[in-house]
Design a protein around this motif. Structure first.
Motif, PDB file in Angstrom:
ATOM      1  N   ILE A  42       0.801  -1.212  -0.005  1.00  0.00           N
ATOM      2  CA  ILE A  42      -0.141  -0.013   0.069  1.00  0.00           C
ATOM      3  C   ILE A  42       0.890   1.099  -0.005  1.00  0.00           C
ATOM      4  CG2 ILE A  42      -1.702   1.343   1.409  1.00  0.00           C
ATOM      5  CD1 ILE A  42      -2.753  -1.253   2.372  1.00  0.00           C
ATOM      6  N   GLY A  43       0.557   2.196  -1.007  1.00  0.00           N
ATOM      7  CA  GLY A  43       1.292   3.306  -1.168  1.00  0.00           C
ATOM      8  C   GLY A  43       2.370   3.449  -1.782  1.00  0.00           C
ATOM      9  N   ALA A  44       2.610   2.239  -2.586  1.00  0.00           N
ATOM     10  CA  ALA A  44       3.967   1.919  -3.550  1.00  0.00           C
ATOM     11  C   ALA A  44       3.701   3.161  -4.503  1.00  0.00           C
ATOM     12  CB  ALA A  44       3.778   0.609  -4.166  1.00  0.00           C
ATOM     13  N   SER A  45       4.974   3.509  -4.998  1.00  0.00           N
ATOM     14  CA  SER A  45       5.211   4.498  -6.002  1.00  0.00           C
ATOM     15  C   SER A  45       4.377   4.373  -7.515  1.00  0.00           C
ATOM     16  CB  SER A  45       6.669   4.710  -6.267  1.00  0.00           C
ATOM     17  OG  SER A  45       7.077   3.875  -6.997  1.00  0.00           O
ATOM     18  N   GLN A  46       4.319   5.397  -8.205  1.00  0.00           N
ATOM     19  CA  GLN A  46       3.626   4.997  -9.598  1.00  0.00           C
ATOM     20  C   GLN A  46       4.754   4.090 -10.245  1.00  0.00           C
ATOM     21  OE1 GLN A  46       0.279   6.349 -10.806  1.00  0.00           O
ATOM     22  NE2 GLN A  46       0.315   6.350  -8.808  1.00  0.00           N
ATOM     23  N   ASP A  47       5.925   4.656 -10.233  1.00  0.00           N
ATOM     24  CA  ASP A  47       6.940   3.522 -10.858  1.00  0.00           C
ATOM     25  C   ASP A  47       6.705   2.153 -10.548  1.00  0.00           C
ATOM     26  OD1 ASP A  47       7.895   5.827 -12.525  1.00  0.00           O
ATOM     27  OD2 ASP A  47       9.543   6.089 -11.066  1.00  0.00           O
ATOM     28  N   ALA A  48       6.542   1.791  -9.241  1.00  0.00           N
ATOM     29  CA  ALA A  48       6.621   0.447  -8.801  1.00  0.00           C
ATOM     30  C   ALA A  48       5.032   0.001  -9.241  1.00  0.00           C
ATOM     31  CB  ALA A  48       6.599   0.309  -7.398  1.00  0.00           C
ATOM     32  N   LEU A  49       4.167   0.522  -9.431  1.00  0.00           N
ATOM     33  CA  LEU A  49       2.782   0.053  -9.795  1.00  0.00           C
ATOM     34  C   LEU A  49       2.890  -0.208 -11.250  1.00  0.00           C
ATOM     35  CD1 LEU A  49       0.531   2.551  -7.997  1.00  0.00           C
ATOM     36  CD2 LEU A  49       0.763  -0.106  -7.518  1.00  0.00           C
ATOM     37  N   LYS A  50       3.700   0.520 -12.031  1.00  0.00           N
ATOM     38  CA  LYS A  50       3.644   0.484 -13.405  1.00  0.00           C
ATOM     39  C   LYS A  50       4.402  -0.792 -13.756  1.00  0.00           C
ATOM     40  CE  LYS A  50       4.718   3.038 -17.725  1.00  0.00           C
ATOM     41  NZ  LYS A  50       5.311   4.215 -18.223  1.00  0.00           N
ATOM     42  N   LYS A  51       5.693  -0.847 -13.208  1.00  0.00           N
ATOM     43  CA  LYS A  51       6.528  -2.003 -13.250  1.00  0.00           C
ATOM     44  C   LYS A  51       5.614  -3.467 -12.973  1.00  0.00           C
ATOM     45  CE  LYS A  51      11.125  -3.601 -12.158  1.00  0.00           C
ATOM     46  NZ  LYS A  51      12.288  -3.680 -11.346  1.00  0.00           N
ATOM     47  N   SER A  52       5.082  -3.462 -12.103  1.00  0.00           N
ATOM     48  CA  SER A  52       4.359  -4.490 -11.566  1.00  0.00           C
ATOM     49  C   SER A  52       3.141  -4.985 -12.736  1.00  0.00           C
ATOM     50  CB  SER A  52       3.913  -4.491  -9.799  1.00  0.00           C
ATOM     51  OG  SER A  52       3.264  -5.555  -9.588  1.00  0.00           O
ATOM     52  N   TYR A  53       2.585  -3.864 -12.813  1.00  0.00           N
ATOM     53  CA  TYR A  53       1.399  -4.175 -13.786  1.00  0.00           C
ATOM     54  C   TYR A  53       1.828  -4.404 -15.102  1.00  0.00           C
ATOM     55  CZ  TYR A  53      -2.091  -2.567 -17.471  1.00  0.00           C
ATOM     56  OH  TYR A  53      -3.052  -2.458 -18.275  1.00  0.00           O
ATOM     57  N   LYS A  54       3.136  -4.097 -15.688  1.00  0.00           N
ATOM     58  CA  LYS A  54       3.482  -4.424 -17.117  1.00  0.00           C
ATOM     59  C   LYS A  54       3.774  -6.112 -16.669  1.00  0.00           C
ATOM     60  CE  LYS A  54       4.889  -0.271 -19.060  1.00  0.00           C
ATOM     61  NZ  LYS A  54       6.020   0.491 -19.815  1.00  0.00           N
ATOM     62  N   LYS A  55       4.572  -6.414 -15.796  1.00  0.00           N
ATOM     63  CA  LYS A  55       5.147  -7.872 -15.634  1.00  0.00           C
ATOM     64  C   LYS A  55       3.814  -8.835 -15.508  1.00  0.00           C
ATOM     65  CE  LYS A  55       6.215  -9.172 -11.549  1.00  0.00           C
ATOM     66  NZ  LYS A  55       6.756  -9.471 -10.142  1.00  0.00           N
ATOM     67  N   LEU A  56       2.886  -8.451 -14.718  1.00  0.00           N
ATOM     68  CA  LEU A  56       1.614  -9.223 -14.391  1.00  0.00           C
ATOM     69  C   LEU A  56       0.931  -9.534 -15.686  1.00  0.00           C
ATOM     70  CD1 LEU A  56       0.838  -8.155 -10.813  1.00  0.00           C
ATOM     71  CD2 LEU A  56       1.826 -10.315 -11.671  1.00  0.00           C
ATOM     72  N   THR A  57       0.600  -8.211 -16.630  1.00  0.00           N
ATOM     73  CA  THR A  57      -0.318  -8.534 -17.454  1.00  0.00           C
ATOM     74  C   THR A  57       0.494  -9.437 -18.802  1.00  0.00           C
ATOM     75  OG1 THR A  57       0.698  -6.250 -18.384  1.00  0.00           O
ATOM     76  CG2 THR A  57      -1.559  -6.077 -17.493  1.00  0.00           C
ATOM     77  N   LYS A  58       1.959  -9.529 -18.638  1.00  0.00           N
ATOM     78  CA  LYS A  58       2.440 -10.360 -19.626  1.00  0.00           C
ATOM     79  C   LYS A  58       2.263 -11.761 -19.176  1.00  0.00           C
ATOM     80  CE  LYS A  58       6.331  -7.297 -20.990  1.00  0.00           C
ATOM     81  NZ  LYS A  58       7.814  -7.008 -21.142  1.00  0.00           N
ATOM     82  N   VAL A  59       2.118 -11.913 -17.857  1.00  0.00           N
ATOM     83  CA  VAL A  59       2.166 -13.212 -17.293  1.00  0.00           C
ATOM     84  C   VAL A  59       0.532 -13.781 -17.525  1.00  0.00           C
ATOM     85  CG1 VAL A  59       2.072 -14.851 -15.176  1.00  0.00           C
ATOM     86  CG2 VAL A  59       3.848 -13.144 -15.741  1.00  0.00           C
ATOM     87  N   TYR A  60      -0.352 -12.908 -17.396  1.00  0.00           N
ATOM     88  CA  TYR A  60      -1.849 -13.359 -17.423  1.00  0.00           C
ATOM     89  C   TYR A  60      -2.433 -12.810 -18.650  1.00  0.00           C
ATOM     90  CZ  TYR A  60      -1.241 -14.671 -12.481  1.00  0.00           C
ATOM     91  OH  TYR A  60      -1.032 -15.558 -11.232  1.00  0.00           O
ATOM     92  N   HIS A  61      -1.765 -12.680 -19.798  1.00  0.00           N
ATOM     93  CA  HIS A  61      -2.320 -12.106 -20.907  1.00  0.00           C
ATOM     94  C   HIS A  61      -3.243 -13.339 -21.482  1.00  0.00           C
ATOM     95  CE1 HIS A  61      -3.454 -10.464 -24.728  1.00  0.00           C
ATOM     96  NE2 HIS A  61      -2.762  -9.278 -24.425  1.00  0.00           N
TER      97      HIS A  61
END
Length: 267
Positions: free
Chosen positions: A215-234
């Motif tokens: 909770i409260g993670a930076s925008q960069d951290a959110l974006k990085k995790s989002y990109k990684k997970l969407t590749k995994v779960y596409h």
């Protein structure tokens, strides 16, 4: 008790009393790190270093099964040992009335959390250990002290606390209003409020969990995790799999998009 030998696992269907027998509890206690807890079951994965303990367990299991069904267990035991490398899934044969267990959370500071129970419950403690083992500093049969000094540890804690049902236990987490502000003091600008009453904060907390970020993670951290997970779960990755797998990946992909859109700041 019923035992079914499948190609990919040993399926044991039993009652809660058998689940709590000393020989069953001993086996499961040794496999804390390799267990997946489900609302009505536990799934135990193979651990090569515990091979002998697993074989001893299968012997006792076969003897118990033979006694219940009145047959000689030697032939059945040989069959089970052939499945020695497969996971073991233990399922309760009936859903007993849910028993509420209070789990108390206390943050000493942003680095250390105490998880405690009012009375011993090996199943709840083992679940917590299975999720947080590498971060546990010390513990007893009713408490664990967890080091959450880095983001990964905090994220892991959040995921662990997201589960509310284990076997026939319903977990009720309790904490004071200072818990979140202490734990996430690095993010002082984030308004936590009263987590019990503020649905919007609970919703944001859920979005962070989906993105596997604290909770409260930076925008960069959110974006990085989002990109990684969407590749995994596409969904395109599993288009040739069974329909339920495609549906699972599609739903997960949509949840990731929803969470990221809710948390990202558009400049």
């Amino acid at each position: 008790m019923d035992i079914v030998l499948r190609d990919n696992l040993i399926l044991i269907t039993t009652d809660f009393d058998t689940l709590n027998t000393p020989w069953m509890r001993e086996f499961l206690n040794h496999h804390t790190r390799g267990m997946l807890f489900l609302p009505k079951a536990v799934l135990v994965f193979r651990n090569e270093s515990l091979k002998q303990i697993r074989e001893d367990f299968l012997h006792k299991l076969s003897e118990h099964h033979a006694k219940v069904h009145d047959f000689n267990h030697q032939f059945f035991l040989r069959s089970m040992l052939k499945y020695g490398s497969q996971p073991i899934k233990i399922v309760m044969n009936k859903m007993e009335e849910p028993e509420t267990v209070k789990v108390n959370l206390y943050a000493y500071d942003k680095n250390t959390v105490l998880i405690s129970l009012d009375q011993p419950n090996a199943w709840i403690i083992n679940y917590m250990r299975s999720q947080l083992e590498v971060y546990v500093e010390r513990g007893t049969d009713i408490s664990l002290v967890v080091d959450v000094s880095d983001f990964k540890a905090k994220s892991r804690l959040e995921k662990a606390l997201n589960k509310k049902h284990i076997l026939h236990y319903q977990i009720q987490y309790t904490f004071d209003n200072k818990f979140m502000s202490k734990l996430y003091s690095d993010f002082a600008s984030f308004s936590f409020g009263d987590l019990v009453k503020e649905n919007t904060i609970e919703e944001k907390k859920h979005f962070y969990t989906i993105l596997e970020c604290p909770i409260g993670a930076s925008q960069d951290a959110l974006k990085k995790s989002y990109k990684k997970l969407t590749k995994v779960y596409h969904p395109d990755k599993v288009f040739h799999e069974a329909p339920h797998m495609v549906e699972h990946y599609t739903n997960k992909f949509q949840l990731l998009q929803e969470a990221y859109e809710a948390l990202r700041i558009v400049s």
